[in-house]
Scaffold this active site. Structure first.
Site, PDB file in Angstrom:
ATOM      1  CE  LYS A  60      -3.766  -2.157   2.625  1.00 13.53           C
ATOM      2  NZ  LYS A  60      -3.154  -3.504   2.745  1.00 13.53           N
ATOM      3  CB  SER A  73      -7.446  -7.668   4.716  1.00 16.79           C
ATOM      4  OG  SER A  73      -6.727  -6.683   3.976  1.00 16.79           O
ATOM      5  CE  LYS A 124      -5.980   1.004   4.182  1.00 21.73           C
ATOM      6  NZ  LYS A 124      -5.537   0.072   5.231  1.00 21.73           N
ATOM      7  CG  ASP A 156      -8.882  -1.092   3.424  1.00 17.26           C
ATOM      8  OD1 ASP A 156      -8.637  -1.491   4.577  1.00 17.26           O
ATOM      9  OD2 ASP A 156      -8.052  -1.124   2.502  1.00 17.26           O
ATOM     10  NE  ARG A 202       1.430  -1.196  10.821  1.00 18.14           N
ATOM     11  CZ  ARG A 202       1.081  -2.208  10.040  1.00 18.14           C
ATOM     12  NH1 ARG A 202       0.826  -3.382  10.577  1.00 18.14           N
ATOM     13  NH2 ARG A 202       0.989  -2.060   8.738  1.00 18.14           N
ATOM     14  CG  ASN A 203      -2.044   4.031   9.564  1.00 21.18           C
ATOM     15  OD1 ASN A 203      -1.053   4.709   9.310  1.00 21.18           O
ATOM     16  ND2 ASN A 203      -2.268   2.860   8.982  1.00 21.18           N
TER      17      ASN A 203
END
Length: 347
Positions: free
Chosen positions: A110, A145, A198, A257, A268-269
């Protein structure tokens, strides 16, 4: 008939995908840089460094030999970090099965990739590093996911996007064999933009979530407002970059997502946004470039911090109004305090 699959990258997501694809009996080999990762996968059926606590199928093997992992595979899936994607792929040009175009190639990576002409999308970067056969033929795999849930076998939806309908369907069917709920898409730009942007919104979401723990200013209503506004910014960015289908943004690759990235305990974000507020995690860094250069010091990888820089560049080039994305850029660049920005943007 069981298939031969290579996964390039032994991180959490690559490992979880390898495990899912191996469960029905396919032979899956992971390439990892780290010898200890290979040893733990081969000897203990667990990736103790990047996905600890999740037992792996005995059909999953691991090797540090890149060419060996890529050779004579029906499917090859890249899960390497964006900064190393092209360099890794270029090393496989002379692998016979890839040189001849016999292997169906997908990618999980990504984000955006810097270039002299501005940020590039992942598929463009990957296909430019591979033999000409693969131009317009690689498959981008994305969707809500988290690796941990895929490793546990929880129902997970993914999109297999490619300009090549045959390859999109081939990858979709492979994913379904692994117990995943998979769909085809031909909107390769839109799906890639959703997957990258995102993470930016999720950082903002995490900031709000942290503030809401000690303030009555923000709540569930505020978070839903940010989720909707963030999706609108992702769609604006996507169409400016060449997305072709509005439904991409209302599908699992868009709203799906975004929702899981913002709300999940595994995100994590979102965690990074929390840490900005609760742990003053930005204090050691002088600006965004310094943060990106030293991002390993954080202890985990918040992809949104890196993507934010490139979203900002694209927005400036194309004169796009993306207040949430631009706000995170200013926060990470030490131009504004998080609470000041959030009070202003959510008026």
């Amino acid at each position: 008939m069981n298939k031969t699959i290579g996964v390039i990258g032994g991180g959490a997501w690559g490992t979880a995908m390898a495990h899912a694809l191996a469960k029905p009996g396919n032979k899956v080999t992971i390439w990892a840089l780290e010898q200890d990762v290979c040893d733990s996968i081969n000897n203990e059926h667990e990736n103790k460094r990047f996905l600890p606590g999740y037992p792996l199928s005995e059909n999953v093997k691991c090797s540090t030999n890149l060419q060996e992992v890529a050779s004579d595979k029906e499917f090859l899936i890249f899960a390497s970090p964006s900064l190393y994607l092209a360099k890794t792929a270029a090393q496989l040009k002379d692998v016979e099965s890839i040189k001849n175009g016999d292997t169906c190639i997908g990618v999980l990576t990504k984000g955006f990739i810097p270039s002299e002409n501005g940020p590039r999308l992942v598929l463009e970067e990957l296909e430019s590093a591979l033999p000409e056969w693969y131009k317009g033929c690689c498959v981008y795999i994305a969707g809500p996911s988290h690796a941990e849930e895929v490793a546990m076998g929880k129902i997970t939806g993914l999109i297999a996007a490619s300009e090549n309908p045959k390859n999109s369907i081939k990858m979709r069917e492979l994913l379904r064999e692994g117990g995943l709920v998979a769909f085809s898409s031909f909107d390769v730009v839109g799906v890639q933009i959703c997957a990258a942007a995102k993470n930016v919104i999720a950082c903002i979401f995490g900031c709000i979530d942290a503030i809401a723990e000690t303030s009555d200013m923000f709540g569930d209503n505020t978070e839903s407002l940010v989720l909707a506004a963030g999706l609108n910014e992702i769609q604006t960015l996507g169409f400016a970059m060449g997305a072709t289908h509005a439904e991409t943004f209302t599908s699992i690759s868009g709203v799906g997502d975004l929702d899981v990235t913002c709300r999940s305990k595994f995100g994590r974000n979102r965690r990074f946004g929390h840490d900005i507020i609760n742990n003053n995690i930005l204090a050691p860094f002088k600006d965004l470039d310094d943060l990106i250069a030293r991002i390993s010091e954080i202890g985990y990888l918040p992809e949104g911090a890196v993507a934010c820089k490139y979203v900002h560049q694209i927005a400036e080039q194309k004169n796009l109004k993306l207040p949430l994305c631009n706000g995170l850029y200013k926060i990470l660049n030490k131009e504004i305090e998080p609470l000041d920005f959030l009070k202003e943007v959510l008026k």
